[in-house]
Design a protein around this motif. Sequence first.
Motif, PDB file in Angstrom:
ATOM      1  N   ILE A 164       3.787   5.834  -5.498  1.00  0.00           N
ATOM      2  CA  ILE A 164       3.731   5.942  -6.961  1.00  0.00           C
ATOM      3  C   ILE A 164       2.694   6.975  -7.380  1.00  0.00           C
ATOM      4  O   ILE A 164       2.923   7.796  -8.264  1.00  0.00           O
ATOM      5  CB  ILE A 164       3.400   4.575  -7.583  1.00  0.00           C
ATOM      6  CG1 ILE A 164       4.594   3.626  -7.461  1.00  0.00           C
ATOM      7  CG2 ILE A 164       3.027   4.719  -9.049  1.00  0.00           C
ATOM      8  CD1 ILE A 164       4.287   2.221  -7.891  1.00  0.00           C
ATOM      9  N   LEU A 165       1.554   6.942  -6.692  1.00  0.00           N
ATOM     10  CA  LEU A 165       0.473   7.884  -6.999  1.00  0.00           C
ATOM     11  C   LEU A 165       0.950   9.324  -6.852  1.00  0.00           C
ATOM     12  O   LEU A 165       0.813  10.144  -7.771  1.00  0.00           O
ATOM     13  CB  LEU A 165      -0.705   7.604  -6.066  1.00  0.00           C
ATOM     14  CG  LEU A 165      -1.908   8.522  -6.108  1.00  0.00           C
ATOM     15  CD1 LEU A 165      -2.588   8.426  -7.435  1.00  0.00           C
ATOM     16  CD2 LEU A 165      -2.880   8.151  -5.010  1.00  0.00           C
ATOM     17  N   VAL A 197       2.100   1.861  -3.426  1.00  0.00           N
ATOM     18  CA  VAL A 197       1.057   2.378  -4.309  1.00  0.00           C
ATOM     19  C   VAL A 197       0.838   3.873  -4.073  1.00  0.00           C
ATOM     20  O   VAL A 197       0.775   4.665  -5.018  1.00  0.00           O
ATOM     21  CB  VAL A 197      -0.251   1.575  -4.101  1.00  0.00           C
ATOM     22  CG1 VAL A 197      -1.440   2.320  -4.658  1.00  0.00           C
ATOM     23  CG2 VAL A 197      -0.134   0.210  -4.761  1.00  0.00           C
ATOM     24  N   VAL A 198       0.769   4.266  -2.807  1.00  0.00           N
ATOM     25  CA  VAL A 198       0.549   5.689  -2.499  1.00  0.00           C
ATOM     26  C   VAL A 198       1.740   6.517  -2.995  1.00  0.00           C
ATOM     27  O   VAL A 198       1.572   7.600  -3.573  1.00  0.00           O
ATOM     28  CB  VAL A 198       0.337   5.891  -0.988  1.00  0.00           C
ATOM     29  CG1 VAL A 198       0.275   7.364  -0.656  1.00  0.00           C
ATOM     30  CG2 VAL A 198      -0.940   5.207  -0.550  1.00  0.00           C
ATOM     31  N   VAL A 212       0.835  -1.199   0.000  1.00  0.00           N
ATOM     32  CA  VAL A 212       0.000   0.000   0.000  1.00  0.00           C
ATOM     33  C   VAL A 212       0.873   1.252   0.000  1.00  0.00           C
ATOM     34  O   VAL A 212       0.607   2.212  -0.730  1.00  0.00           O
ATOM     35  CB  VAL A 212      -0.953  -0.006   1.208  1.00  0.00           C
ATOM     36  CG1 VAL A 212      -1.889   1.182   1.152  1.00  0.00           C
ATOM     37  CG2 VAL A 212      -1.752  -1.291   1.244  1.00  0.00           C
ATOM     38  N   TYR A 213       1.957   1.229   0.816  1.00  0.00           N
ATOM     39  CA  TYR A 213       2.871   2.386   0.826  1.00  0.00           C
ATOM     40  C   TYR A 213       3.409   2.633  -0.579  1.00  0.00           C
ATOM     41  O   TYR A 213       3.471   3.762  -1.047  1.00  0.00           O
ATOM     42  CB  TYR A 213       4.062   2.142   1.760  1.00  0.00           C
ATOM     43  CG  TYR A 213       3.719   2.089   3.229  1.00  0.00           C
ATOM     44  CD1 TYR A 213       2.501   2.566   3.688  1.00  0.00           C
ATOM     45  CD2 TYR A 213       4.618   1.586   4.155  1.00  0.00           C
ATOM     46  CE1 TYR A 213       2.187   2.516   5.027  1.00  0.00           C
ATOM     47  CE2 TYR A 213       4.318   1.539   5.504  1.00  0.00           C
ATOM     48  CZ  TYR A 213       3.104   1.998   5.931  1.00  0.00           C
ATOM     49  OH  TYR A 213       2.797   1.950   7.251  1.00  0.00           O
TER      50      TYR A 213
END
Lengths: 67, 351
Positions: free
Chosen positions: A41-42, A38-39, A35-36
């Motif tokens: 990259i976002l 993904v955030v 999740v880290y």
Amino acid sequence: MKKILFFLYFSIFTSNILSASDSDFYRSTGKIYGVYGVVLILVLGLIFYLISIDKKLKKIERNLDNE
Amino acid sequence: MNIKNNWWKYLGVLCFIYAITAGLLIPLKPGIAEISEHSLYSGSSVDLSVRGYNTSFAEENYSGYIRLSGSQQIKASGFNVLDNQNAILHFELPHSFEGQEKVSEATLVINSPLHGYAIYPNLRILKPETDIPNNAQWENILEVTEADWKFAFPYRNIIVETIRNTFYHVAIWMAMFVLLTIALVYSILYLRKGNPVHDHVASSFTYISLVFGVIGVATGSVWARFSWGAFWTNDVKLNMVAISMMIYLAYGILRASIDDNDKKAKTAAIYNIFAYAAMIPLIMIIPRLTASLHPGNGGNPAFGTDDMDNTLRMVFYPAIIGLGLIGGWIAQIGIRIKKIDEKLINRALND
């Protein structure tokens, strides 16, 4: 002032996560790092696009200076 | 910034911050991470060791059940607590179950009055070759009393904490579809009216959508590594998305390759309509007709009832709104830059 408030908000928020104890299952399976990632990259993706817009603007500013 | 005209930018940022903080900080509901045996024989007595996730066996009065796919269950006759996460459940399984099949699907359920229940599916109960009669009997399922309402995301096996990626990976795709639809509308408007501003809107929205798409693929790749085990799989949705991204990358190349502004805008508008018409079946329809690792084959994954629950929705919808508005904001900055650029060019031509 806004910036300081913003900084405070995020430092409280991150320290909450970092101080998670062992009885908290947050990081016990290691899945949370997905999740880290993904955030991260976002946010980075958006920042990179903003940088490219910034470059475009710079070009126009340079044209203005040349006139 | 003037709040009256720019309220949506503040709203977007607020929703985004909310989605990140709430999405990362709200805990998961308790779940069953592991059990020692998956195949049980009817008529035997079993000691099932259970490892819980986010459970508190030692602090609360848990009870355990094995449920058949029908409407019957057996309660654990012993619940030996080792610590908060580990317990050994003792079951006396009845020697027969309804139906003639040799195998019955079953589910392990643990229930606490405070935290509600957690389930572990994929349990099998087999009929042994020689039947050993015993006194145990299946009982009818009583309604499990719902625990006090607690705000927590659902626990799902395998994906566990990465369920939070719904708010980022899925939401950015949803936001991308909205932005692309706006781009499509303005492309059609440009073809009808020939107003260059419409072309600026269409191209800016398409570019930010492309960025969202690339972020969507990259985040999906990370999520795939953590739940499917590989950065890229041969899943049909991934390949279709790759094709769609190529189509939209070609949009950028097409624009860059035509010098004449009028011709560029017209060609790009037509191409944009084609690209949109190609993307919807590629991403939205084909993956749902075939087997895909993505949830929701033959259904509507992100808004369906099976994969979402109300606690997820309370963060998921604001995340879509936040990302959509921030995307719109960035697109608007692009539009303004293009307007200024055009004015400067016109001024230079008039001089």
